[in-house]
Design a protein around this motif. Structure first.
Motif, short mmCIF file in Angstrom:
data_model
loop_
_atom_site.label_atom_id
_atom_site.label_comp_id
_atom_site.label_asym_id
_atom_site.label_seq_id
_atom_site.Cartn_x
_atom_site.Cartn_y
_atom_site.Cartn_z
N VAL A 411 45.58 37.36 42.19
CA VAL A 411 44.80 37.64 43.62
C VAL A 411 43.27 37.33 43.63
N PHE A 412 43.02 36.73 44.69
CA PHE A 412 41.66 36.33 44.79
C PHE A 412 41.19 36.43 46.18
N ASP A 413 39.69 36.39 46.48
CA ASP A 413 39.38 36.51 47.79
C ASP A 413 38.96 35.16 48.43
N ARG A 414 38.11 35.21 49.61
CA ARG A 414 37.71 33.74 50.08
C ARG A 414 36.67 33.34 49.12
N ARG A 415 36.08 34.10 48.51
CA ARG A 415 34.82 33.39 47.63
C ARG A 415 35.68 33.04 46.05
N GLY A 416 36.69 33.02 46.06
CA GLY A 416 37.30 32.57 44.88
C GLY A 416 37.02 33.62 43.63
N LEU A 417 36.98 34.90 44.04
CA LEU A 417 36.76 36.13 43.11
C LEU A 417 38.15 36.87 42.81
N SER A 418 38.14 37.03 41.60
CA SER A 418 39.43 37.94 41.24
C SER A 418 39.19 39.35 41.40
N ASP A 419 40.22 40.25 41.04
CA ASP A 419 39.93 41.80 40.95
C ASP A 419 38.70 41.90 40.14
N THR A 420 38.25 41.31 39.06
CA THR A 420 37.45 41.78 38.18
C THR A 420 36.15 41.20 38.60
N GLY A 421 36.12 40.11 39.59
CA GLY A 421 34.68 39.75 39.96
C GLY A 421 34.60 38.35 39.17
N GLU A 422 35.62 37.90 38.52
CA GLU A 422 35.51 36.48 37.80
C GLU A 422 35.88 35.45 38.90
N ILE A 423 35.28 34.12 38.69
CA ILE A 423 35.48 33.10 39.50
C ILE A 423 36.72 32.51 39.18
N LEU A 424 37.50 31.99 40.14
CA LEU A 424 38.84 31.33 39.91
C LEU A 424 38.32 29.96 39.30
N THR A 425 38.64 29.56 37.98
CA THR A 425 38.44 28.32 37.63
C THR A 425 39.68 27.55 37.13
N GLY A 426 39.34 26.36 36.66
CA GLY A 426 40.24 25.53 35.96
C GLY A 426 41.11 24.71 37.12
N LEU A 427 41.06 24.86 38.23
CA LEU A 427 41.99 24.15 39.31
C LEU A 427 41.18 22.99 39.70
N PRO A 428 41.81 21.94 39.89
CA PRO A 428 41.25 20.54 40.56
C PRO A 428 41.26 21.01 42.06
N GLY A 429 40.25 20.50 42.75
CA GLY A 429 39.79 20.82 44.33
C GLY A 429 40.06 22.31 44.63
N ARG A 430 39.31 23.14 43.73
CA ARG A 430 39.33 24.63 43.75
C ARG A 430 39.16 25.05 45.20
N ASN A 431 38.07 24.35 45.89
CA ASN A 431 37.87 24.94 47.23
C ASN A 431 38.83 24.80 48.30
N ARG A 432 39.33 23.57 48.09
CA ARG A 432 40.59 23.26 48.94
C ARG A 432 41.80 24.19 48.70
N ILE A 433 42.02 24.53 47.64
CA ILE A 433 43.02 25.31 47.33
C ILE A 433 42.75 26.70 47.84
N ILE A 434 41.57 27.24 47.64
CA ILE A 434 41.21 28.43 48.40
C ILE A 434 41.28 28.49 49.82
N ASP A 435 40.81 27.65 50.47
CA ASP A 435 41.11 27.19 52.12
C ASP A 435 42.51 27.28 52.45
N LEU A 436 43.42 26.56 51.82
CA LEU A 436 44.60 26.47 52.11
C LEU A 436 45.52 27.83 52.03
N ALA A 437 45.09 28.52 50.92
CA ALA A 437 45.91 29.73 50.68
C ALA A 437 45.31 30.72 51.84
N PHE A 438 44.28 30.67 52.52
CA PHE A 438 43.89 31.44 53.67
C PHE A 438 44.18 30.92 54.95
N GLN A 439 44.86 29.73 54.85
CA GLN A 439 45.32 29.25 56.13
C GLN A 439 46.73 29.32 56.30
#
Length: 624
Positions: A411-439
């Motif tokens: 699970v992650f929020d719109r900022r890409g932060l996990s439950d523990t406050g860590e940043i979602l990493t290791g994904l190509p186009g991370r910001n586009r994936i986050i946007d797509l998830a919330f759309q």
């Protein structure tokens, strides 16, 4: 891959162009791709000009690249969220409309004006001064132009610039506007501050259970978690496809032979030149340089030597190239008539042609072949995957059919932060994936999107955790810290309020400060913009309070991050207009630019009426 490397190596040329070119080159090359007349389904239409999807993507993409240079480190999706795609489209539309208006008015630039502008432009001058033919050729080659094509585009851009400058210099701001505003801006005020700072929060007694629970209830927004989503992600990348591709030794050999000319390092020569306008002077320099000392011959005749650098024959105009590559090392040519004057060249060093080495290049050639085939397979598979999803298949079924595994993303929020406050990493186009998830709605599968690094992706939203207030027991420790800070800050504010109440009751600023146990700090005069502030205590809140006071001697409270301050207006210092000549010129220029900007806006609105604009926003969004 080899071509990509050469493109990166040549990027300094583009940097020179964009940083030095005096004329507006934001749209270089754009009009080369405009198509006039009736076309089916244009994405952008301006008057009689229609841009189909591939052309719109090409033109707007170039514009985004130029605008993106102002924000290095951001990817295309980040630039889009910042509005740069829309800005790029607007610039393209404005330029197309302007070109049509230029054509309607019959505006043109003479050959002589074109020559003067080019030869005098810093982008095309040698370090020592003078027009640098090699730099000119390098720039236009890097941009993909022939010389004539570049000159045609440059001529058009000059006309655009002349018209734009005419609008920008529409009128000068009148003194009736400049002078009052100068006095307003130039006024300064001298403050006195009695600062009441919060005490140490840790020194406060612990709150009771009732106090802490009430604080939690009253400030629930400070303990609220953001909406979070859990997704399953499908990734199809060219890297994974390349791992499946085998390339034979014979294929590598065949590719090497086919690209041998491209990989060959052709003969290069380090060439310098002297450029003059007069044939007689050119002959005199060439005669005096027969001994090889071109620099002295040039200086003696009021000219100078400029560098062309180490170049191939094709990088020079034919006449210069033929002459330079016919010379021996350290030899000087006879005068050569060229488009920009008479030229004498000298060859300082010859680097012979170097044939490519198969053993050195074979690994890279094999990878190039895999990349080319991988791109084809990626295209085929992504189309098939897109079709499978469009036909209603679930994401797991589509992944299985394509031989791919789904990734379970925590699970992650719109900022890409996990439950523990860590940043979602290791994904190509991370910001586009986050946007797509919330759309994408819960339980549904997204559309297939393209990501950087040759990757396509789709996702399914497995669960949505709505915004919620964290349980009291889970945030007790954080709540107590915030409670202590709030209590300490409020106590400081109360002390400042008590001091202000005494001032309003008739006591002096000094006496009220002494009664409150606060020390008075005298600050230097400061302007509305904060110029002259001695330290960070004179914050934006202090400035607002200071310039909100009606007369000398008045006081007001200003909040500080860790307390409050009672602000007293000690003096008002009127602007001395006769000492603000530089500031007046700057303000006049600023206001005049604003008038010019308004005129340009009116002109742009006129262009939109004369050349109607239609944009297929949905299709345009799909391109970027």
């Amino acid at each position: 891959m080899l071509q990509a490397f050469r493109g990166r190596a040549a990027s300094w040329i583009a940097k020179i162009l964009f940083s030095l070119l005096a004329l507006s080159f934001i749209g270089w090359g754009a009009t080369d791709y405009l198509v006039r007349g009736p076309q089916a389904g244009p994405v952008i239409e301006v008057g009689s000009t229609k841009l189909e999807a591939p052309l719109a993507q090409r033109i707007v993409g170039r514009e985004i690249e130029v605008l993106g240079r102002q924000m290095p480190g951001l990817d295309r999706e980040q630039l889009k969220r910042l509005g740069l795609v829309d800005q790029a489209v607007e610039q393209v539309v404005s330029r197309i409309a302007l070109d049509q208006e230029v054509e309607r008015l019959g505006l043109a630039v003479s050959d002589e004006a074109l020559r003067r502008t080019l030869t005098g432009n810093p982008a095309f001058r040698a370090p020592g001064g003078g027009f640098d033919r090699a730099r000119f050729n390098a720039v236009i080659n890097q941009m993909g132009y022939t010389e004539q094509g570049f000159l045609n585009e440059f001529r058009k851009d000059m006309v655009r610039s002349y018209l734009a400058r005419g609008l920008a210099t529409t009128g000068k701001a009148p003194g009736a506007i400049v002078d009052p505003l100068l006095k307003y801006r130039g006024e300064s005020r001298t403050p006195e501050l009695a600062v009441s700072l919060a005490g140490n929060p840790d020194a406060l007694p612990a709150p009771t259970a009732e106090e802490l629970k009430k604080f939690y209830d009253d400030n629930s927004n400070r303990f609220t978690t953001a909406e979070r989503r859990k997704v399953s992600l499908l990734l199809l990348s060219i890297a994974s496809i390349k791992a499946e591709i085998a390339v034979t030794d014979q294929e590598v050999i065949d590719s090497f032979e086919a690209r041998k000319a491209e990989l060959t390092s052709f003969e290069k020569r380090h060439v310098v030149q002297v450029l003059v306008n007069d044939e007689a002077k050119a002959k005199a320099i060439a005669e005096a340089a027969k001994d090889g000392d071109l620099a002295k011959a040039a200086t003696d005749n009021g000219a100078q030597v400029t560098e062309l650098g180490t170049i191939t024959q094709t990088e020079l105009p034919k006449a210069l190239g033929d002459a330079a590559f016919a010379l021996a090392e350290n030899a000087v040519s006879a005068p050569i008539q060229a488009e920009f004057g008479w030229t004498i060249v000298k060859v300082l060093k010859i680097e012979p042609k170097v044939e490519p080495n198969f053993e050195t290049l074979k690994a890279q050639i094999a990878d190039d072949i895999k990349t080319e085939r991988g791109m084809d397979k990626l295209y085929e598979r992504s189309n098939k995957l897109d079709e499978t999803l469009a036909n209603g298949a679930s994401l797991p079924d589509a992944a299985a059919a394509a031989g791919l595994k789904l990734e379970e993303i925590p699970v992650f929020d719109r900022r890409g932060l996990s439950d523990t406050g860590e940043i979602l990493t290791g994904l190509p186009g991370r910001n586009r994936i986050i946007d797509l998830a919330f759309q994408t709605p819960s339980g549904e599968t997204s559309r297939l999107i393209e990501l950087p690094e040759g990757t396509v992706a789709a996702l399914r939203v497995d669960a949505i955790e709505a915004t919620s207030v964290r349980p009291f027991d889970a945030v007790k420790a954080d709540a107590e810290i915030l409670w202590r800070v709030d209590i300490a800050t409020k106590a400081a504010r109360v002390k400042a309020e008590a001091m202000l109440a005494e001032i309003k009751a008739g006591k002096s600023f000094d006496e009220a400060a002494a009664n409150a146990g606060l020390t008075i700090e005298e600050k230097p005069a400061v302007t509305r913009e904060g110029a002259g502030a001695g330290d960070a205590t004179v914050s934006a809140q202090v400035l607002a309070a200071l310039f909100g006071l009606a007369k000398v001697g008045d006081s007001e409270i200003a909040d500080l991050p860790n307390g409050a301050a009672v602000v007293r207006l000690k003096s008002i210092n009127a602007a001395e207009a006769d000492k603000l000549k530089v500031e007046r010129e700057a303000l006049s220029s600023e206001l005049s630019d604003g008038i010019g900007g308004d005129a340009a806006l009116v002109f742009q609105q006129y262009l939109r009426q004369r050349y109607p604009v239609a944009i297929d926003k949905a299709r345009l969004d799909s391109l970027f």
